[in-house]
Motif scaffolding. Structure first.
Motif, mmCIF file in Angstrom:
data_model
loop_
_atom_site.group_PDB
_atom_site.id
_atom_site.type_symbol
_atom_site.label_atom_id
_atom_site.label_comp_id
_atom_site.label_asym_id
_atom_site.label_seq_id
_atom_site.Cartn_x
_atom_site.Cartn_y
_atom_site.Cartn_z
ATOM 1 N N PRO A 1 0.895 -1.120 0.000
ATOM 2 C CA PRO A 1 0.251 -0.178 0.044
ATOM 3 C C PRO A 1 0.691 1.253 -0.059
ATOM 4 C CG PRO A 1 -0.669 -1.589 1.726
ATOM 5 C CD PRO A 1 0.714 -2.108 1.214
ATOM 6 N N VAL A 2 0.333 2.154 -0.846
ATOM 7 C CA VAL A 2 1.099 3.464 -0.761
ATOM 8 C C VAL A 2 0.227 4.592 -0.734
ATOM 9 C CG1 VAL A 2 2.622 4.905 -2.561
ATOM 10 C CG2 VAL A 2 3.135 2.175 -2.549
ATOM 11 N N ALA A 3 0.857 5.428 0.120
ATOM 12 C CA ALA A 3 -0.145 6.698 0.556
ATOM 13 C C ALA A 3 0.256 7.902 -0.173
ATOM 14 C CB ALA A 3 0.084 6.805 2.253
ATOM 15 N N VAL A 4 -0.585 8.889 -0.108
ATOM 16 C CA VAL A 4 -0.148 10.329 -0.434
ATOM 17 C C VAL A 4 -0.420 11.392 0.802
ATOM 18 C CG1 VAL A 4 -0.641 10.084 -2.899
ATOM 19 C CG2 VAL A 4 -2.445 10.671 -1.435
ATOM 20 N N LYS A 5 0.674 11.988 0.769
ATOM 21 C CA LYS A 5 0.394 13.007 1.839
ATOM 22 C C LYS A 5 0.341 14.563 1.428
ATOM 23 C CE LYS A 5 3.395 15.236 4.651
ATOM 24 N NZ LYS A 5 4.846 15.513 5.435
ATOM 25 N N TRP A 6 -0.408 15.369 1.690
ATOM 26 C CA TRP A 6 -0.613 16.599 1.027
ATOM 27 C C TRP A 6 0.401 17.313 1.219
ATOM 28 C CZ3 TRP A 6 -0.824 21.681 2.448
ATOM 29 C CH2 TRP A 6 -1.390 22.607 1.709
ATOM 30 N N PRO A 7 0.782 18.211 0.076
ATOM 31 C CA PRO A 7 0.386 18.094 -1.141
ATOM 32 C C PRO A 7 1.030 17.168 -2.010
ATOM 33 C CG PRO A 7 1.814 20.060 -0.793
ATOM 34 C CD PRO A 7 1.924 19.239 0.621
ATOM 35 N N ASN A 8 2.174 16.918 -1.841
ATOM 36 C CA ASN A 8 3.040 16.383 -2.994
ATOM 37 C C ASN A 8 3.870 15.074 -2.405
ATOM 38 O OD1 ASN A 8 4.712 17.466 -1.488
ATOM 39 N ND2 ASN A 8 5.878 18.213 -3.262
#
Ligand code: BT5
Length: 356
Positions: free
Chosen positions: A192-199
């Motif tokens: 699983p790969v997450a995104v963190k605001w913003p980039n």
């Protein structure tokens, strides 16, 4: 405001791309023979020009064989072997021929920043989808000109985009790129790969990739955007800088099988093309939904470090303009357009390390 129609995918000058087309045809034949006369005819080049491209491919290590009355052949395993050893720009071009993004690839062993090279190409009229890849960067940068560690073995790539989005949808481009990179890394890492605001793109809260979009605007929108993407793949070449050691990770550590720079670039370009066209054709909501579905720290207490101060609150959501919505004590909601998010431990414990 609706997005203007995107122009058809650019068709680079046939002469400039003929070598990649030759390679693409040989790879597509899966090891079978390709007739020189047919191939030259299809590409609209002379037999002599074809022969020169074959010679040039051979000089670069492609074992193209030619037999009279039989044609040219290329062992498909050779492409895999070559790509396992080094980044192969013409292989990426061959696989992205006819696509919107990645049809033209400029490779350099070392640059300051690929974003600067892509910017110069964009200023010179390079078509949308032109890609710059470097073996290493000596002045790789993040937002606010922060240092981006770019040792040999990683993917350091910038892309020229010429979006026709209405100005209010332009900020979503960062989220579209972050989502696409996260999707690509997840496909390759199988984790699983997450995104963190913003980039930021994270695996287990460690940063595996970063994105830097630089936009040159005219009064009605973007003249062009340079999308810089850095993905950590392999860190054997240089020791990890101490300040990053416990905050970053890399694909070589996360993926179950070896992954090449070519694989990562190609997978990112595929996912990015899909998200980019979606942002133009379907509006912002699908990209926002995809971003939210893998967002780290939504619903958690955070501190946001802004250029002129700090805000603390619960990170509630990302809004239609790409800003982060934070609920402060007392229920006031603020929209943050740019800043660095730190996770606060619940009940006001020590914040985790800052801008990952
Ligand atoms: C970013 O900035 O994350 C954007 C990084 C974009 C890099 C690409 S590579 C191709 C293109 N050419 C460039 O010159 N840049 C783009 P930001 O959110 O400001 O994060 C920067 C912070 O990430 C630094 O202050 C470090 O803490 C951390 N960092 C530096 N190098 C890293 C690495 N290789 N992996 C993970 N984190 C890193």
């Amino acid at each position: 405001m609706p997005a203007k129609e995107l122009s058809p995918a650019p068709d680079p000058a046939p002469a400039a791309r003929a070598r990649s087309r030759v390679l693409a045809a040989l790879l597509a034949a899966g090891g079978g023979p390709v007739s020189g006369a047919d191939l030259a005819g299809r590409l609209g080049i002379s037999r002599t020009a074809l022969w020169k491209h074959i010679e040039s491919l051979r000089r670069d290590g492609w074992p193209v064989e030619g037999r009279p009355h039989h044609g040219y052949t290329l062992d498909p395993g050779a492409a895999r072997e070559l790509a396992a050893r080094r980044f192969v720009p013409e292989l990426l071009e061959a696989r992205r021929l006819g696509s919107r993004l990645g049809h033209t690839v400029h490779w350099y062993p070392e640059v300051g920043s690929t974003n600067d090279v892509a910017r110069r190409l964009a200023e010179g009229g390079a078509p949308e989808g032109t890609v710059v890849v470097a073996g290493r960067q000596v002045a790789g940068r993040g937002r606010l000109r922060r240092f981006w560690w770019s040792p040999p073995g990683g993917l350091w790539m910038s892309l020229v985009l010429r979006p026709t989005l209405p100005p209010e949808r332009l900020p979503l481009l960062t989220l579209a790129v972050a989502t696409a990179v996260a999707e690509a890394v997840e496909l390759l890492a199988g984790r699983p790969v997450a995104v963190k605001w913003p980039n930021d793109v994270l695996v287990d809260d460690r940063k595996i990739a970063g994105i830097l979009l630089e936009t040159v605007t005219h009064p009605h929108g973007a003249e062009y955007v340079v999308a810089g993407i850095g993905v950590n793949l392999d860190v054997q070449g240089e020791p990890v800088p101490e300040e990053l050691a416990d905050r970053i990770t890399w694909l070589g550590r996360e993926a179950p099988q070896p992954v090449t720079v070519n694989d990562v670039a190609e997978t990112i370009l595929q996912r990015l093309e899909a998200r980019y066209l979606q942002l133009h054709g379907e509006g912002g909501e699908p990209v926002l939904a995809a971003w939210r579905s893998r967002a780290a720290w939504l619903g958690e207490p955070v501190r946001i470090v802004l250029p002129g101060g700090e805000v603390e609150g619960i990170a509630l959501d990302v809004a239609a303009d790409g800003s982060l919505v934070v609920e402060q004590a007392g229920g006031t909601r603020r929209r943050i357009l740019a800043g660095d998010v730190q996770r606060l431990r619940p009940l006001g414990g020590t914040p985790e390390a800052g801008s990952r």
